[in-house]
Design a protein around this motif. Structure first.
Motif, mmCIF file in Angstrom:
data_model
loop_
_atom_site.group_PDB
_atom_site.id
_atom_site.type_symbol
_atom_site.label_atom_id
_atom_site.label_comp_id
_atom_site.label_asym_id
_atom_site.label_seq_id
_atom_site.Cartn_x
_atom_site.Cartn_y
_atom_site.Cartn_z
ATOM 1 N N LYS A 99 0.859 -1.184 0.000
ATOM 2 C CA LYS A 99 0.000 0.000 0.000
ATOM 3 C C LYS A 99 0.892 1.229 0.000
ATOM 4 O O LYS A 99 1.931 1.226 0.702
ATOM 5 N N ASP A 100 0.518 2.251 -0.708
ATOM 6 C CA ASP A 100 1.296 3.502 -0.763
ATOM 7 C C ASP A 100 2.772 3.233 -1.026
ATOM 8 O O ASP A 100 3.655 3.767 -0.329
ATOM 9 N N ASN A 101 3.022 2.372 -1.973
ATOM 10 C CA ASN A 101 4.398 2.012 -2.359
ATOM 11 C C ASN A 101 5.195 1.351 -1.239
ATOM 12 O O ASN A 101 6.426 1.353 -1.256
ATOM 13 N N GLN A 102 4.528 0.862 -0.243
ATOM 14 C CA GLN A 102 5.204 0.232 0.896
ATOM 15 C C GLN A 102 4.748 -1.215 1.027
ATOM 16 O O GLN A 102 3.544 -1.483 0.937
ATOM 17 N N LEU A 103 5.698 -2.112 1.247
ATOM 18 C CA LEU A 103 5.333 -3.494 1.530
ATOM 19 C C LEU A 103 5.316 -3.651 3.044
ATOM 20 O O LEU A 103 6.305 -3.330 3.718
ATOM 21 N N PRO A 120 9.572 -11.573 12.756
ATOM 22 C CA PRO A 120 9.153 -12.739 11.963
ATOM 23 C C PRO A 120 10.134 -13.898 12.052
ATOM 24 O O PRO A 120 11.347 -13.687 12.138
ATOM 25 N N ARG A 121 9.594 -15.128 12.068
ATOM 26 C CA ARG A 121 10.473 -16.308 12.091
ATOM 27 C C ARG A 121 10.164 -17.260 10.929
ATOM 28 O O ARG A 121 10.803 -18.280 10.771
ATOM 29 N N GLY A 122 9.151 -16.891 10.126
ATOM 30 C CA GLY A 122 8.771 -17.729 8.995
ATOM 31 C C GLY A 122 7.475 -17.181 8.419
ATOM 32 O O GLY A 122 7.010 -16.111 8.823
ATOM 33 N N ILE A 123 6.913 -17.922 7.480
ATOM 34 C CA ILE A 123 5.682 -17.435 6.852
ATOM 35 C C ILE A 123 4.652 -18.562 6.807
ATOM 36 O O ILE A 123 4.987 -19.698 6.448
ATOM 37 N N CYS A 124 3.424 -18.258 7.213
ATOM 38 C CA CYS A 124 2.387 -19.297 7.229
ATOM 39 C C CYS A 124 1.446 -19.120 6.030
ATOM 40 O O CYS A 124 1.600 -18.177 5.245
ATOM 41 N N GLY A 125 0.468 -20.004 5.897
ATOM 42 C CA GLY A 125 -0.377 -20.084 4.708
ATOM 43 C C GLY A 125 -1.021 -18.773 4.282
ATOM 44 O O GLY A 125 -0.958 -18.399 3.102
ATOM 45 N N GLU A 185 13.470 -3.980 -6.254
ATOM 46 C CA GLU A 185 14.716 -4.069 -5.470
ATOM 47 C C GLU A 185 14.647 -5.191 -4.429
ATOM 48 O O GLU A 185 15.651 -5.577 -3.842
ATOM 49 N N ARG A 186 13.447 -5.734 -4.206
ATOM 50 C CA ARG A 186 13.328 -6.858 -3.260
ATOM 51 C C ARG A 186 13.593 -8.208 -3.931
ATOM 52 O O ARG A 186 13.576 -9.242 -3.268
ATOM 53 N N GLU A 222 13.952 -8.006 5.725
ATOM 54 C CA GLU A 222 15.425 -7.955 5.597
ATOM 55 C C GLU A 222 16.099 -8.510 6.846
ATOM 56 O O GLU A 222 17.080 -9.220 6.776
ATOM 57 N N ASP A 223 15.578 -8.130 8.012
ATOM 58 C CA ASP A 223 16.239 -8.523 9.246
ATOM 59 C C ASP A 223 15.208 -8.889 10.317
ATOM 60 O O ASP A 223 14.534 -7.986 10.834
ATOM 61 N N PRO A 224 15.012 -10.138 10.647
ATOM 62 C CA PRO A 224 15.690 -11.285 10.075
ATOM 63 C C PRO A 224 15.224 -11.529 8.629
ATOM 64 O O PRO A 224 14.092 -11.153 8.283
ATOM 65 N N GLU A 225 16.073 -12.165 7.863
ATOM 66 C CA GLU A 225 15.739 -12.340 6.453
ATOM 67 C C GLU A 225 14.681 -13.441 6.277
ATOM 68 O O GLU A 225 14.890 -14.582 6.669
ATOM 69 N N ILE A 226 13.559 -13.033 5.722
ATOM 70 C CA ILE A 226 12.505 -14.008 5.378
ATOM 71 C C ILE A 226 12.206 -13.806 3.893
ATOM 72 O O ILE A 226 11.911 -12.682 3.456
#
Ligand code: FES
Length: 597
Positions: A409-413, A423-428, A459-460, A474-478
């Protein structure tokens, strides 16, 4: 016996010499991520051995952990305990699974399937022999029903008050059986417990059968998860060793007992006062729960041992409730459309509803039901465990620290994590949102390849270690890798192709669908817009999330005999479509791999 110190939990557990560490942790009730059932293929059961005697790393660990092995990182399922040791399980620790239970429609009460009544017997005149049993059947009007069986406990209970001055009893019975009799003590509790038996999680709800009010609801990770994340891994475990069937049954019952204990403890009730249980699960889970081998469901023509509803006694299953309680198990439609779907459809009175509705339960086995008035078409699709975080590089279950939502949104992720922590991971749900962002921002091609042109987010996009990936944090990298996108693409294509076949069978078009209903614990938290962008669900005018519909149906089955009749009718009328018998299923599947970019 070696002692294992789980340092981050400050807990000591014991292990057998040579036992795998994952097994020892699960035996102690400590759950860590483990999707492949200890095969060493998912790479999720990561722990850090701090000191002590363990087996040397094997090739599977080298493949998954690479350089990290030098810092003590290991796969718990591959580590054999050689003596006392200290381990940090934080890289894969799920904590207690917070099963999100949403607000639900209250279930209306009808004629109860299991009843409780107090009654007083008067002494018959001398010279007339009428047994207490006959007198009681007359009072309870059971004589009109025909032959009624009596549990041994009921007769013994009756014998305890024979000859007493005040012959007052409390009896629990259903239309076919007098289940339990006891001298009346003024005890008010008359309870039932509803269960949704999921492959990953089990949800339970304690219900006051007299008022119909819910007293407590909670959920827990299915203890069978030790054997793998999906039903196929449970089938494989039984195939490898038939004795695993009894072990899996014990684990599911243990999980249910935990929930019963928790519900009763928190509300101050006695589990012995639970006289009715209703259980809705997928066909394989229901088979395992009843101790019936589900192996025939695993191979064509996918034949289940039973489909019709089952009625049992609590004591047959060793559940921690009243041994004479009635246990009702929902009927299924086919090997891959089970009692949980029947329960959810009946709970929302879907059959006979006006208009065309698509009911979807997204999971490892995605169930899809197309309803057009009285007609019900359904199928099960092998979506795979990607939406549950398995087979995803940094995939995880929906627990603390999982990225559960992503928005651009508004050019921001922006990413959102469960518990608002690092964050330690990504869920469904986070995976579906991420994929939708990539589609919307044209960062992937229609065939799902990552591309970097022409986007604010380019750039991502990075490349390293011979793989392309998209940085979410970026930090932590996911990151989301190209392989992750392919896995998600396969899962969504399976569901999309399944729904197209159902529409074909019903001679309908996608535009005819007026409403999409997302059911299941996972479905409730999916962002419908993201699901539509990636093609997981159609772009219908209305999309509704109904939460754990299966649990709601299970609750209704505790409270209404009429509801149970409706459930049976639905299960019998549903038209099951076996996708593998459609010659053009593969064509639909390949076409469904395409994203609308
Ligand atoms: S690699 Fe250990 S459980 Fe999958």
């Amino acid at each position: 016996m070696p002692e294992v110190l789980v340092s981050n939990l400050k807990k000591k557990i014991s292990a057998d010499q040579g036992e795998d560490l994952l097994g020892a942790l699960y035996r102690a009730g400590i759950e860590i991520e483990s999707y492949c059932g200890g095969m060493g293929s998912c790479g999720k059961c990561v722990v850090i051995i701090q000191e002590g005697s363990v087996s040397p790393p094997n090739s599977l660990e080298e493949k998954h952990l690479k350089e990290k092995i030098k810092s003590g990182f290991r796969l718990a399922c591959q580590v054999k305990v050689g003596g006392d040791l200290s381990v940090d399980i934080s890289p894969s620790y799920s904590a207690k699974l917070e099963v999100k239970l949403e607000a639900q429609t209250e279930a209306a009460k009808g004629e109860l399937p299991v009843k409780r009544e107090k009654f007083v017997l008067s002494k018959p005149p001398i010279g007339k022999t009428v047994s207490l049993q006959d007198q009681m059947e007359e009072v309870l009007a059971l004589t009109q029903i025909g032959q009624v069986s009596w549990s041994q406990q009921s007769l013994l209970g009756l014998s305890r008050i024979a000859g007493q001055k005040e012959q007052s009893f409390e009896a629990v019975f259903d239309p076919a059986k007098v289940r339990w009799v006891c001298p009346f003590s003024g005890e008010k509790d008359f309870l039932g417990m509803a269960f949704d038996l999921g492959t990953t999680t089990i949800a339970g709800e304690l219900v006051d059968l007299t008022s119909g009010v819910s007293l407590f609801r909670s959920g827990a990770l299915n203890r069978q998860a030790r054997y793998g994340a999906d039903v196929i891994s449970r089938l494989r475990a039984i195939q490898d060793d038939p004795a695993n069937l009894a072990r899996l049954q014990e684990l599911v019952i243990k999980t249910m007992d935990d929930l019963i204990e928790e519900a009763c403890e928190k509300t101050g009730h006695d589990p012995e006062r639970i006289f009715a249980l209703s259980v809705a699960g997928n066909t394989i889970m229901e088979h395992i729960f009843l101790g019936a081998s589900p192996l025939s469901i695993g191979v064509a023509p996918y034949t289940p041992v039973f489909l019709r509803e089952r009625l049992l006694d609590g004591k047959e299953l060793n559940l921690s409730i009243n041994p004479e309680a009635q246990v009702y198990v929902f009927p299924s439609i086919a090997g891959y459309v089970g009692g949980d779907i029947v329960s959810g459809l009946a709970a929302y009175d879907m059959m006979g509803k006006k208009g065309v509705t698509l009911y979807v339960d997204v999971g490892t086995n995605g169930e899809i039901v197309l309803l057009d008035g009285e007609k019900v078409y359904c199928c099960g699709t092998a979506a795979g465990p990607a939406f549950e975080g398995a087979q995803i590089y940094q995939g995880t279950r929906a627990t603390l620290g999982a990225i559960s939502a992503v928005e651009f949104k508004d050019n921001q992720l922006r990413i959102f994590t469960i518990g608002d922590v690092s964050p330690r991971g990504i869920c469904g749900t986070g995976l579906i949102d991420s994929l939708a962002c990539l589609v919307q921002e044209k960062l992937i091609t229609p065939t799902g390849r990552l591309r970097g042109d022409n986007s604010h987010l380019k750039e991502r996009l990075r490349e390293g270690d011979k793989r392309k990936f998209f940085i979410l944090s970026e930090d932590p990298e996911i990151v989301l890798t190209q392989e992750d996108i392919s896995q998600l693409q396969l899962a969504k294509a399976a569901l999309q192709a399944g729904r197209e076949i159902l529409l074909k069978e019903a001679q309908l078009k996608e535009k005819d669908i007026e409403e999409v209903i997302l059911a299941g614990a996972f479905g409730s938290f999916i962002n419908p817009k993201s699901a539509q962008i990636i093609g997981l669900i159609p772009r219908a005018p209305r999309v509704r999330s109904v939460g754990n519909a299966s649990l709601l149906g299970a609750k209704k089955a505790l409270l209404s005999l009429e509801f149970r009749r409706k459930v049976s009718e639905l299960a019998q009328k549903a038209n099951y479509i076996e996708l593998s018998s459609w010659s053009d299923f593969q064509d639909h599947f390949y076409q469904s791999l395409i994203f609308e970019v």
